[in-house]
Structures are given as structure tokens and as C-alpha cells.
Design an enzyme around this catalytic site. Structure first.
Site: not given
Ligand code: HPA
Length: 272
Positions: A30, A61, A83, A85-86, A113, A212, A235, A247
Site C-alpha cells: 500500500s 494499489h 489481500h 481481506y478482499e 505498510a 499481508s 502508524n 487508511h
Molecule cells: N494494523 C494492521 N495493518 C496495518 C496497520 C495497522 O496498524 N497500518 C497499516 N496496515
């Protein structure tokens, strides 16, 4: 479940589009897809055209395979990935790795990320993945094993190649980039973790958490590829700071580290 014929069809389709023979695979996470724009003499193939590839919809993406040269190495870069989750099966998520292997790629650089769980890390840091924890109650290798692709019970004592990690550390040092090192925990998403889950993940021994990388790394290891994992900590994981996650922030911070990230990967390609 994909079979060898599917892999061959995808490989042959890709080979019909380019004369180049990629040696290094790149999966760009990402907000990190910009690196693909630096590839010289690129052949870009949308995933939707490649036989048996799924179609990704995640924001940030671009969904294409870019083949060309980057710092002297012929690469195949996935600009965007699939992913779990998709709603894709883990077989769909990892099919491109099988195709990369069939293309002759032996070294795979996987990026993502993710959130920092280790409180000594900071947003914008890059982290070399030393190991992972699979927190998703599944595995891409569940199902009949094809011995032509790899062994039934793969050893995961060194998923992330020590040799490649050492090269990455040297490149980072040369470029004056601070590179954290740590364990990546795979969380299915699409929800971020709760503060309690982040505390659990830290207790379990992870330094970062994301949605991922682990499935692709498992399949690459199954195929006996050498893997290097680089995380962009976008983050602090949920609950560490007194602020909600979103996001947009993830994409923004990934974009801010772009120069550092691109420099590191290019240096790595040169040194590999
Ligand atoms: N958690 C899970 N996936 C992520 C995060 C997070 O804090 N930040 C970016 N992808």
C-alpha cells in the site's frame, strides 16, 4: 485450487509480452507502488489480462505487473497485491508468487505498510522483517500438496533470508537510512486491531502488525525462493497513541517515506 497448468499458462502469457527474463520479484505494498514507475523499459501487464490472476480492488494499489530493469537487475514488480481481506482465497492471494517462480525468479522482495507494535518504533520507519507470526487461522498451503512445487511440510526456520537481510543492513548503513528489525504479525483485517489485540500481539513477540505478506512469504518459501521482507511502519498500532487509525494516513505516510524506500530497494538490487 490452481494447478501447474494454470501457472504455466500465466507464465507463458507474461513471456509472450516481453523478451526480458526477470530475476528478482517485487511485491509492492500500500502506497509503495511508485517504485514501479522507476523501472526502465517497462512492460506493464494488468492483472486482469493474466490468465488465472484475480482482480484486486484495494485503494492505493494499481494492479499491474511491471517487468523491466531497475539498477541493473531485471525485475517483475507487482504494483498492488491480492489481500485475504478482499475475499480472495489464499490460493488466489499467492498465485502470482507461483508464477514468479515459474518465470525463473529466485529472489523475492516483499513489502508492506503496517502498524508499529514495538513502542520504540516511529511512524515513517522502515523495518526489515526477521520473522513472522501467523495470527490468521489459515495457511496458503492447506490442501493437496504438489511435490513439484515444494515439500508437504516446509521448514520455516529462516523464511526471511539472512543473507539478503545482511545485504539490506549494509545498504541501509551506506545510505544512512535507519532500518529497524523485527517480527511481523499477520492480521486478517479488514478491521484494524483493537488496543487489547495490539497488547496481545506485543506479548506474543511481534514488533509490527499488518494484513499481508505472510501468505506470499510462505508460498515463496515452499517454492524454495529467497525472501526479503521490508515493512513501512505507517502508524503506531491501535491504542498506543490516543488517536483513531485510518487508511488515508497509512497511504500518506507510506508516500512520505517513498524516497527512503525507493533508495533502499534500488541499493539492494544493485548489491544483490
Ligand atoms: N494494523 C494492521 N495493518 C496495518 C496497520 C495497522 O496498524 N497500518 C497499516 N496496515
Amino acid at each position: 485450487m490452481h494447478n501447474i497448468q494454470d501457472i504455466i499458462e500465466a507464465r507463458d502469457f507474461i513471456l509472450s509480452k516481453t523478451d526480458q527474463s526477470p530475476k528478482v520479484g517485487l511485491i509492492l505494498g500500500s502506497g509503495l507502488g511508485n517504485l514501479a514507475d522507476e523501472i526502465e523499459n517497462p512492460t506493464s501487464i494488468p492483472y486482469s489480462e493474466i490468465p488465472h490472476f484475480a482482480k484486486s480492488s484495494a485503494i492505493g494499489h494499481a494492479n499491474e505487473l511491471v517487468i523491466g530493469t531497475l539498477n541493473g537487475k531485471t525485475v517483475a514488480a507487482m504494483k498492488g497485491r491480492f489481500h485475504y481481506y478482499e475475499g480472495f482465497s489464499l490460493d488466489e492471494v499467492t498465485f502470482p508468487v507461483r508464477v514468479m517462480k515459474a518465470l525463473g525468479i529466485e529472489n523475492l522482495i516483499v513489502t508492506n505498510a503496517c502498524g508499529a507494535v514495538n513502542t520504540s518504533f516511529a511512524p515513517g520507519d522502515l523495518m526489515l522483517i526477521t520473522d513472522h507470526i501467523n495470527l490468521v487461522a489459515s495457511n496458503p498451503l492447506i490442501g493437496p500438496n504438489n511435490d513439484e512445487l515444494g515439500t508437504r511440510f516446509p521448514d520455516l526456520s529462516e523464511v526471511y533470508s539472512k543473507e539478503l537481510r545482511n545485504i539490506a543492513l549494509e545498504v541501509a548503513k551506506k545510505q544512512n537510512i535507519s532500518l529497524q528489525q523485527g517480527v511481523y504479525a499477520w492480521w486478517s483485517g479488514p478491521t484494524y486491531e483493537t488496543p487489547a489485540e495490539v497488547r496481545m500481539i506485543r506479548t506474543l513477540g511481534a514488533d509490527a502488525v499488518g494484513m499481508s505478506t505472510v501468505p506470499e512469504a510462505i508460498v515463496a518459501k515452499h517454492g524454495n525462493m529467497k525472501i526479503l521482507g521490508i515493512s513501512c511502519l505507517t502508524n503506531m498500532a491501535c491504542g498506543i497513541l490516543d488517536q483513531p487509525l485510518n487508511h488515508e494516513e497509512v497511504i500518506e505516510v507510506a508516500g512520505q517515506v517513498n524516497t527512503k524506500f525507493v533508495g533502499l530497494i534500488k541499493g539492494l538490487l544493485e548489491a544483490m
